[in-house]
Design a protein around this motif. Structure first.
Motif, mmCIF file in Angstrom:
data_model
loop_
_atom_site.group_PDB
_atom_site.id
_atom_site.type_symbol
_atom_site.label_atom_id
_atom_site.label_comp_id
_atom_site.label_asym_id
_atom_site.label_seq_id
_atom_site.Cartn_x
_atom_site.Cartn_y
_atom_site.Cartn_z
ATOM 1 N N ASP A 115 4.176 4.226 -13.752
ATOM 2 C CA ASP A 115 5.171 3.334 -13.534
ATOM 3 C C ASP A 115 4.703 2.252 -12.015
ATOM 4 O OD1 ASP A 115 6.791 4.043 -15.630
ATOM 5 O OD2 ASP A 115 7.905 5.506 -14.326
ATOM 6 N N GLY A 116 3.651 2.194 -12.095
ATOM 7 C CA GLY A 116 2.877 1.094 -10.968
ATOM 8 C C GLY A 116 2.635 2.257 -9.647
ATOM 9 N N THR A 117 2.812 3.388 -9.634
ATOM 10 C CA THR A 117 2.653 4.094 -8.346
ATOM 11 C C THR A 117 1.767 5.478 -8.614
ATOM 12 O OG1 THR A 117 5.189 3.499 -7.644
ATOM 13 C CG2 THR A 117 4.044 5.543 -6.780
ATOM 14 N N ALA A 118 0.992 5.357 -7.744
ATOM 15 C CA ALA A 118 -0.021 6.540 -7.933
ATOM 16 C C ALA A 118 0.644 8.054 -7.026
ATOM 17 C CB ALA A 118 -1.178 6.262 -6.714
ATOM 18 N N TYR A 119 0.257 8.909 -7.984
ATOM 19 C CA TYR A 119 0.725 10.397 -7.530
ATOM 20 C C TYR A 119 -0.228 11.171 -7.356
ATOM 21 C CZ TYR A 119 5.510 8.651 -8.711
ATOM 22 O OH TYR A 119 6.600 7.914 -8.821
ATOM 23 N N LEU A 120 -0.281 11.919 -6.637
ATOM 24 C CA LEU A 120 -1.499 13.159 -6.354
ATOM 25 C C LEU A 120 -1.378 14.214 -7.423
ATOM 26 C CD1 LEU A 120 -3.695 13.923 -4.578
ATOM 27 C CD2 LEU A 120 -2.201 15.205 -3.233
ATOM 28 N N LEU A 124 0.773 -1.130 0.099
ATOM 29 C CA LEU A 124 -0.029 -0.206 0.030
ATOM 30 C C LEU A 124 0.913 1.174 -0.120
ATOM 31 C CD1 LEU A 124 -2.648 1.290 0.314
ATOM 32 C CD2 LEU A 124 -2.588 1.195 2.523
ATOM 33 N N SER A 125 1.897 1.304 0.933
ATOM 34 C CA SER A 125 2.569 2.483 0.842
ATOM 35 C C SER A 125 3.550 2.624 -0.431
ATOM 36 C CB SER A 125 3.751 2.169 2.107
ATOM 37 O OG SER A 125 3.253 2.007 3.311
ATOM 38 N N LYS A 126 4.029 1.577 -1.211
ATOM 39 C CA LYS A 126 4.539 1.448 -2.149
ATOM 40 C C LYS A 126 3.702 2.138 -3.259
ATOM 41 C CE LYS A 126 7.173 -1.099 -5.704
ATOM 42 N NZ LYS A 126 7.784 -2.649 -6.104
ATOM 43 N N PHE A 127 2.539 1.501 -3.551
ATOM 44 C CA PHE A 127 1.761 2.259 -4.565
ATOM 45 C C PHE A 127 0.774 3.684 -4.349
ATOM 46 C CE2 PHE A 127 -2.724 2.346 -6.116
ATOM 47 C CZ PHE A 127 -2.644 2.441 -7.660
ATOM 48 N N ALA A 128 0.447 3.625 -3.143
ATOM 49 C CA ALA A 128 -0.421 4.799 -2.788
ATOM 50 C C ALA A 128 -0.007 5.805 -1.691
ATOM 51 C CB ALA A 128 -1.705 4.439 -2.309
ATOM 52 N N GLY A 129 1.469 5.450 -1.302
ATOM 53 C CA GLY A 129 2.064 6.257 -0.302
ATOM 54 C C GLY A 129 2.059 7.696 -0.477
ATOM 55 N N ASN A 130 2.339 8.274 -1.950
ATOM 56 C CA ASN A 130 2.358 9.584 -2.270
ATOM 57 C C ASN A 130 0.927 10.272 -2.045
ATOM 58 O OD1 ASN A 130 4.988 9.658 -3.336
ATOM 59 N ND2 ASN A 130 4.309 8.270 -4.806
ATOM 60 N N VAL A 131 -0.264 9.667 -2.228
ATOM 61 C CA VAL A 131 -1.564 10.086 -2.050
ATOM 62 C C VAL A 131 -2.052 9.883 -0.644
ATOM 63 C CG1 VAL A 131 -3.806 10.080 -3.017
ATOM 64 C CG2 VAL A 131 -1.773 9.725 -4.504
ATOM 65 N N PHE A 132 -2.061 8.782 -0.438
ATOM 66 C CA PHE A 132 -2.507 8.276 1.063
ATOM 67 C C PHE A 132 -1.585 8.745 2.061
ATOM 68 C CE2 PHE A 132 -2.457 4.996 4.348
ATOM 69 C CZ PHE A 132 -3.891 4.982 4.770
ATOM 70 N N GLY A 133 -0.424 9.086 1.723
ATOM 71 C CA GLY A 133 0.488 9.379 3.030
ATOM 72 C C GLY A 133 0.185 10.732 3.447
ATOM 73 N N ALA A 134 -0.408 11.677 2.432
ATOM 74 C CA ALA A 134 -0.457 13.320 2.912
ATOM 75 C C ALA A 134 -1.526 13.322 3.709
ATOM 76 C CB ALA A 134 -0.831 14.028 1.652
ATOM 77 N N PRO A 135 -2.828 12.934 3.570
ATOM 78 C CA PRO A 135 -3.756 13.083 4.712
ATOM 79 C C PRO A 135 -3.343 12.353 6.104
ATOM 80 C CG PRO A 135 -4.502 11.585 3.058
ATOM 81 C CD PRO A 135 -3.226 12.150 2.641
ATOM 82 N N LEU A 136 -2.883 11.361 5.991
ATOM 83 C CA LEU A 136 -2.403 10.356 7.209
ATOM 84 C C LEU A 136 -1.416 11.360 7.785
ATOM 85 C CD1 LEU A 136 -3.266 7.692 8.273
ATOM 86 C CD2 LEU A 136 -1.228 6.819 7.359
ATOM 87 N N ALA A 137 -0.434 12.136 7.212
ATOM 88 C CA ALA A 137 0.442 12.706 7.969
ATOM 89 C C ALA A 137 -0.268 14.013 8.821
ATOM 90 C CB ALA A 137 1.608 13.260 6.974
ATOM 91 N N LEU A 138 -1.210 14.642 8.099
ATOM 92 C CA LEU A 138 -1.720 15.853 8.555
ATOM 93 C C LEU A 138 -2.637 15.396 9.663
ATOM 94 C CD1 LEU A 138 -2.891 17.397 5.175
ATOM 95 C CD2 LEU A 138 -1.695 18.405 7.020
ATOM 96 N N GLU A 139 -3.295 14.139 9.696
ATOM 97 C CA GLU A 139 -3.835 13.703 10.826
ATOM 98 C C GLU A 139 -2.995 13.315 11.995
ATOM 99 O OE1 GLU A 139 -5.533 10.923 13.790
ATOM 100 O OE2 GLU A 139 -3.956 10.518 12.319
ATOM 101 N N HIS A 142 -12.559 5.097 -2.465
ATOM 102 C CA HIS A 142 -13.136 5.584 -3.883
ATOM 103 C C HIS A 142 -11.739 6.010 -4.535
ATOM 104 C CE1 HIS A 142 -14.900 6.903 -7.561
ATOM 105 N NE2 HIS A 142 -15.050 8.113 -6.867
ATOM 106 N N PRO A 143 -10.644 5.738 -4.956
ATOM 107 C CA PRO A 143 -9.542 6.709 -5.413
ATOM 108 C C PRO A 143 -9.897 7.679 -6.301
ATOM 109 C CG PRO A 143 -9.422 4.552 -6.384
ATOM 110 C CD PRO A 143 -10.622 4.558 -5.428
ATOM 111 N N VAL A 144 -9.417 8.978 -6.011
ATOM 112 C CA VAL A 144 -9.591 10.278 -7.016
ATOM 113 C C VAL A 144 -8.489 11.153 -6.757
ATOM 114 C CG1 VAL A 144 -12.376 10.397 -6.993
ATOM 115 C CG2 VAL A 144 -10.937 11.509 -5.078
ATOM 116 N N GLY A 145 -8.425 12.073 -7.722
ATOM 117 C CA GLY A 145 -7.198 13.052 -7.755
ATOM 118 C C GLY A 145 -5.881 12.530 -7.899
#
Length: 431
Positions: A164-169, A87-102, A156-159
């Motif tokens: 290269d197999g990695t999600a970017y915001l 999860l961190s490898k694929f979505a860390g660039n997106v998922f990590g931002a709100p998680l860090a803010l929390e 529901h992934p958006v934005g």
């Protein structure tokens, strides 16, 4: 059990226990802030004294729950790296931002404001002191918002875009306005207020059943708890129903399972779109959890609605069996809310990021033996923390206001004039 099942069990168990702390924290803190505001700006000294003791009593129960709950929150952060590195490898660039803010809000801003409120009794001007507890409430709900933004992306992934197999915001506005997050936030906020209201009403009713001498304090608490519980439980059902079209649009398989039709058609569509695989979540868990949430939610709403009329007739105060009934429903909102989380999380399986990343692909390369050990340890620690929390809450709730130690010996501070160097800790009457 497979490694994936063990990792899911570990995360499900720890998340569920942590959520029991969160929902009570979110439910209690605005009520404590309201109590403190009334106490600080009450002119009559006798009434003010009662409301001050009321604030200290319920504030202490809130602080106990928050302090123990923050420990469970710390452990949650480690599980993403421990079991779900994919999860961190694929979505860390997106998922990590709100998680860090929390994390910044919950573990820094909220904790700082709460610490200042706890140690500010008799030492701060009343306006500042009251503002602090409202800031605690605000940051608690801000923390919930960012958690739901992160979870909404999983649902529901958006934005984002995949390179290269990695999600970017790519669109932060789309991320924070995700309907799957915002409607869920409203539902959860109302569920928390329902839980807090029933908690306050149930403990107050128990004291009346035991023949308390603190009649004015617990009558006021009972009134507040019943009204908050009734109003929020009514609207939580309405907002919950608003999630149905969102689920239909963003997670058609979950919607098919919940309505009991169209599952085979949706399975065929997903196979054609994503390749061979089983895309049907555990139907029994989803349906049964939905039933638990609905039945218990409606039960709480009905009982609190009736309790308003019983309160007006003073029957909740005079009839012991009615008071004990009010106490007995305290666990129901907690169970209902866990049922709701089960529907939300299991209903999107086998996806961890819906339609983008499966649970199996997100699993870390950890041996089954290691997962057995960590799962056992995590669950044991979390169960122990929950037991400690509820033991302390029960003990101090039974003792009543006389056992409250929050701000002990320090009355509410008044607005202090310039004393010319005198000890500013000495309260000066405001009126």
């Amino acid at each position: 059990m497979s490694a994936a099942d063990l990792a899911r069990l570990q995360f499900a168990a720890t998340t569920s226990v942590h959520w029991l702390f969160v929902i009570l924290t979110m439910g209690l803190v605005p009520m404590v802030a309201f109590m403190h505001t009334r106490a600080a700006y009450t002119r009559d000294p006798a009434t003010r004294a009662v409301r001050e003791r009321m604030t200290r009593f319920w504030g202490q129960l809130y602080v106990i729950n928050y302090a123990v709950g923050i420990v469970t929150g710390l452990v949650m952060e480690f599980q993403f790296g421990l079991s779900w590195s994919g999860l961190s490898k694929f979505a860390g660039n997106v998922f990590g931002a709100p998680l860090a803010l929390e994390t910044l809000i919950a573990f820094f801003a909220e904790s700082t404001f709460l610490g200042m409120w706890i140690f500010g009794w008799g030492r701060m001007r009343r306006g500042v002191h009251v503002a602090l507890i409202w800031l605690v409430a605000l940051t608690a709900y801000a923390s919930a918002f960012w958690i739901l933004v992160a979870n909404g992306f999983l649902q529901h992934p958006v934005g984002y875009e995949v390179r290269d197999g990695t999600a970017y915001l790519t669109d932060f506005a789309a991320l924070i306005t995700n309907a799957n997050a915002l409607v869920a936030l409203g539902h959860i906020a109302l569920a928390a207020l329902t839980t807090g209201g029933v908690f306050v009403a149930g403990i107050s009713a128990w004291h009346f059943a035991k023949g308390t001498r603190e009649t004015e304090l617990f009558r006021s608490s009972l009134r507040l708890g019943v009204w908050v519980g009734m109003l929020s439980s009514f609207f939580v059902i309405i907002v919950g129903n608003l999630q149905v079209p969102v689920i239909e649009r963003t997670q058609p398989m979950k919607a098919a399972v919940l309505r009991g039709s169209g599952v085979a058609e949706e399975q065929a569509r997903l196979v054609a779109e994503h390749g061979p695989g089983d895309y049907v979540p555990w139907e029994g868990w989803v349906k049964n959890s939905m039933d638990v949430m609905s039945i218990l939610g409606n039960t709480v709403s009905t009982i609190t609605f009736i309790a308003v009329f019983l309160l007006l007739k003073d029957l909740l105060v005079r009839k012991r069996w009615l008071a004990y009934l009010m106490t007995a429903i305290i666990p129901l909102p907690f169970i209902a809310s866990v049922g709701g989380w089960v529907v939300r999380e299991i209903g999107r399986q086998p996806w961890l990021v819906y339609s983008q990343l499966t649970v199996d692909d997100a699993l870390s390369n950890v041996s089954r033996g290691s997962l057995i050990a960590s799962c056992t340890l995590f669950i044991a620690v979390f169960v122990a923390l929950a037991a400690v929390n509820w033991t302390l809450i029960t003990r101090f709730a039974r003792r009543g206001p006389d056992g409250a130690q929050l701000g002990a010996g320090d009355p509410l501070a008044d607005d202090l004039p310039d004393t010319g160097g005198a000890d500013e800790k000495q309260p000066v009457p405001a009126f």
